[in-house]
Every structure is written in structure tokens, then in C-alpha cells.
Design a protein around this motif. Structure first.
Motif, short mmCIF file in Angstrom:
data_model
loop_
_atom_site.label_atom_id
_atom_site.label_comp_id
_atom_site.label_asym_id
_atom_site.label_seq_id
_atom_site.Cartn_x
_atom_site.Cartn_y
_atom_site.Cartn_z
N ARG A 60 -8.95 115.27 95.39
CA ARG A 60 -8.24 114.76 96.55
C ARG A 60 -8.87 115.28 97.83
NH1 ARG A 60 -1.88 115.67 98.34
NH2 ARG A 60 -1.74 113.84 99.70
N LYS B 168 -7.88 115.02 102.09
CA LYS B 168 -6.89 114.54 103.05
C LYS B 168 -7.20 115.09 104.44
CE LYS B 168 -3.42 118.10 102.00
NZ LYS B 168 -2.02 118.34 101.62
N ARG C 234 -3.59 110.09 109.92
CA ARG C 234 -3.36 110.75 108.63
C ARG C 234 -3.95 109.89 107.52
NH1 ARG C 234 1.75 111.08 111.24
NH2 ARG C 234 2.21 113.18 111.98
N ASP D 211 -5.44 110.17 103.17
CA ASP D 211 -5.81 110.94 101.98
C ASP D 211 -6.39 110.00 100.94
OD1 ASP D 211 -3.65 110.37 99.72
OD2 ASP D 211 -2.54 110.56 101.59
N THR E 274 -7.48 109.97 96.82
CA THR E 274 -7.30 110.64 95.53
C THR E 274 -8.07 109.90 94.45
OG1 THR E 274 -5.08 111.37 96.18
CG2 THR E 274 -5.62 111.46 93.84
N TRP F 283 -6.13 105.34 98.03
CA TRP F 283 -6.41 105.66 99.43
C TRP F 283 -5.20 105.27 100.27
CZ3 TRP F 283 -10.61 102.95 102.92
CH2 TRP F 283 -10.69 103.63 104.13
N GLU G 84 2.78 114.18 106.07
CA GLU G 84 1.60 113.59 105.46
C GLU G 84 2.03 112.52 104.47
OE1 GLU G 84 0.75 116.27 101.51
OE2 GLU G 84 -0.44 116.62 103.29
N ARG H 33 1.89 111.00 100.89
CA ARG H 33 1.62 111.46 99.53
C ARG H 33 1.29 110.28 98.64
NH1 ARG H 33 6.88 115.43 99.03
NH2 ARG H 33 6.10 117.13 100.32
#
Length: 358
Positions: free
Chosen positions: A231, A233, A245, A247, A249, A267, A343, A345
Motif C-alpha cells: 500500500r 498513501k 488524499r 491511496d 493498494t 486506487w 483518509e 480506506r
């Protein structure tokens, strides 16, 4: 329990427990300490587990209760050591422990090929498998975890390494023969997390986990597989009042059944605008699963079977949200919310970050 169908039965089961616990903490100095914790507990059988009634919601895998079940008694012991070197800004953490369970509430499975009289007693149709709860001894599990963190000054970040090992032994009966399912799980991880400023926060992590399950009786159910999760971020206050923001994964499954091995990316991307006095409000526009690849895979290993499950997952969608901070406890002074206060998740939900960073 007052049962009226298929026959009238009433029973009242009572349990009495004396459950000791103890803890010890020793401080070597202000930066190093070790803790020991012992705790006893019980697991009581549920009413469903005590009812001698066949559940035929799945005609091929029937379940029934056992009115003779006793409570399971568990003893847990854990040790935790942590040390911090303030001069070098390093941290060390080690945890180890395990539990023993007597009268473990396990499973007794009668396969469809069995000619046990219980099939006639409960009027089980040919080709069906029957499972009952039973008390068994021999349940064990152990866990360990080690972590070490150091600063990386050139990039104003922290570097953390960790390793873990878990073991479990679960007893079960298969056609009235005792089987032990032994599971081993070994994982390692590396994480780089930023410590630059309240306006920029990033982290990059990778964690492979190797899993192995063996059976003393049902050797055909032995399995070995690998999972890998990585991951990256980023939370970044681009300009005053605007926060980016995102992230990314990566998830990998290897060693599962045909069609269940997976290799995909998830994403999430969002941008927020701070509003109102002291930036207490925020409007955020977020896109979840930008690449439209989200999937849900689960492997379940028991003493009698291996099950790989794939369930529907919420894939790409867009969400517009509004957040307002109602309270401020900083002595009446306004506090700007840092870029990493919220954030996105996996799964598209917004919340606090994984944890504080030094």
C-alpha cells in the motif's frame, strides 16, 4: 430453553466460574519495560448449540445441537517488551503469548459416506453431511510479533520492520476419529512513513504472509498459500484550504483453488476543500476504486474441508461528503486540522489514519 417444535423440550443449564487474572509490569528504566498478563476465561455453549434439532437450511451440510455440551475453559498468557531510545529515535517492540483451552467446543463431522446410526436417528437423507458441536481437549494457539523502527533523516521519515508468527492447533472429529488441524502463519512487513510536516503525510508498506495448514487425519485438506498486500498513501495540503488524499493498494493471492488466485489494484482518490472559520468544515469529492478492480476473497480451513469464497464487492463509485468539526478542546484556541486527519480506506470509507506517526 423452551422448545415447542418438532417436540416439546425444556432445559435449564447453569454454569459457575472462578476466573483468576494477574498482571506484572517491570520498568528497567523510563524507556524500557516488560509486562506479563495472565487471564482465564470461559466460552459458554449457545442455546442453538444445546438444542438437539437438525438445521436443514443447507440440505447437503446439516447441523444439529448437543444438549450435553460443557463450557470451554481458556487460559491466556502474554508477554510484551518495549524499548525506546530517545537519543537515536529508535523503537523496539516484542510480543509473545498463547492460550490453552480445555473442553474446547469443536466440531464432530459425519461425512456422507458414513454408516453411523446417528443418520437414522436424526432422519438424515442419503448424501448429506452432518456436523455436531462437541467438547474436545487439545486446542492450542501461540502468537508472536517483533517490530523495530528507526528514523531516516534524509527524507524526514521513519522506517519500520516487523515479523510475526502464529500457530494454532484445533481438534475435531471426523467420523468419530480425532483429527488435529495445525495452522502456521509467518509474515514480514516493511513500512516507510513520513514525518515532514502537518501539510504532507505519506506512507509506503508491503506485507507478504505465508500460510500452511496440515491435518493429522484429513491429509487431503492440507493446504499452503501466500498473500501479499502492498500500500502507498498520500495526504497533501496542496495550497491553503485544499487537501489531496489518495491511496493505492495491491493485493495478491497465490495457492488458492482454480479461479480464486487474484492479483489486483485498488486506487482511491479524493480532494477536499476546507471552509468556514478556522477551517472547521470540509467538502470532499472522492472516487473509490478508480481502476474498477475491487474483489473479495476469503479462505476458510477446517478439520474436514477447505472453502474458498468470493463475494460481491462494491466497485467504482463517486462520493461527495461534507464534514464539520463541532468541538475544539485546545483551550478555546482554534486548531487547524492537519492534512492527515482523515483518509480514504479500502472499500471507500473515510476515517482516521492507521495510527500516529513519530
Amino acid at each position: 430453553n423452551n422448545q415447542t417444535f418438532p417436540q416439546q423440550v425444556m432445559f435449564d443449564t447453569r454454569f459457575f466460574n472462578v476466573l483468576p487474572s494477574a498482571s506484572l509490569r517491570y520498568n528497567f528504566d523510563k524507556n524500557r519495560n516488560i509486562r506479563f498478563n495472565y487471564r482465564s476465561s470461559t466460552q459458554l455453549p449457545s442455546v442453538d448449540q444445546l438444542q438437539n434439532v437438525v438445521n436443514n437450511s443447507n440440505p447437503l451440510q446439516l447441523t444439529a445441537g448437543n444438549p450435553n455440551l460443557a463450557q470451554a475453559e481458556q487460559h491466556n498468557l502474554f508477554m510484551r517488551y518495549q524499548a525506546t531510545n530517545t537519543a537515536k529515535s529508535t523503537t523496539l517492540f516484542f510480543m509473545a503469548g498463547g492460550s490453552l483451552t480445555g473442553d474446547y467446543i469443536g466440531r464432530s463431522t459425519f461425512l456422507a459416506s458414513s454408516d453411523n446410526p446417528i443418520f437414522d436417528d436424526l432422519d438424515v437423507q442419503p448424501g448429506a453431511q452432518l456436523t455436531l458441536p462437541v467438547n474436545l481437549d487439545g486446542y492450542r494457539n501461540a502468537r508472536s510479533f517483533f517490530s523495530y523502527g528507526i528514523p531516516v533523516k534524509p527524507i524526514k521519515s521513519n522506517l519500520n520492520f516487523d515479523v510475526s508468527y502464529n500457530f494454532g492447533r484445533t481438534p475435531g472429529l471426523v467420523n468419530e476419529l480425532l483429527n488435529y488441524n495445525n495452522t502456521h502463519s509467518f509474515g514480514a512487513g516493511i513500512t516507510v512513513s513520513s514525518n515532514i510536516s502537518e501539510h504532507l503525510d505519506f506512507s509506503i508498506s508491503a506485507r507478504p504472509v505465508w500460510n500452511k495448514s496440515t491435518n493429522t487425519l484429513q491429509t487431503a485438506a492440507n493446504t499452503e498459500y501466500l498473500t501479499q498486500n502492498s500500500r502507498a498513501k498520500l495526504n497533501w495540503q496542496i495550497v491553503e484550504g485544499f487537501v489531496l488524499r489518495t491511496d493505492l493498494t495491491h493485493t495478491l493471492y497465490s495457492g488458492l483453488s482454480d479461479g480464486f488466485n487474484q492479483n489486483y489494484w485498488l486506487w482511491n482518490l479524493g480532494i477536499g476543500k476546507k471552509i468556514f472559520k478556522n477551517e472547521r468544515g470540509e467538502i470532499t469529492l472522492a472516487i473509490n476504486d478508480l481502476l474498477n478492480q475491487n474483489r473479495n476473497i476469503l479462505r476458510t480451513v477446517t478439520e474436514s474441508y477447505i472453502e474458498d469464497t468470493r463475494t460481491n464487492a462494491l466497485t467504482r463509485f463517486v462520493m461527495l461528503s461534507f464534514t464539520y468539526n463541532l468541538r475544539n478542546f485546545n483551550s478555546g484556541k482554534a486548531t487547524q486540522t492537519p492534512a492527515r486527519s482523515m483518509e480514504m480506506r479500502p472499500g471507500g470509507m473515510w476515517g482516521p489514519p492507521d495510527g500516529p506517526r513519530g
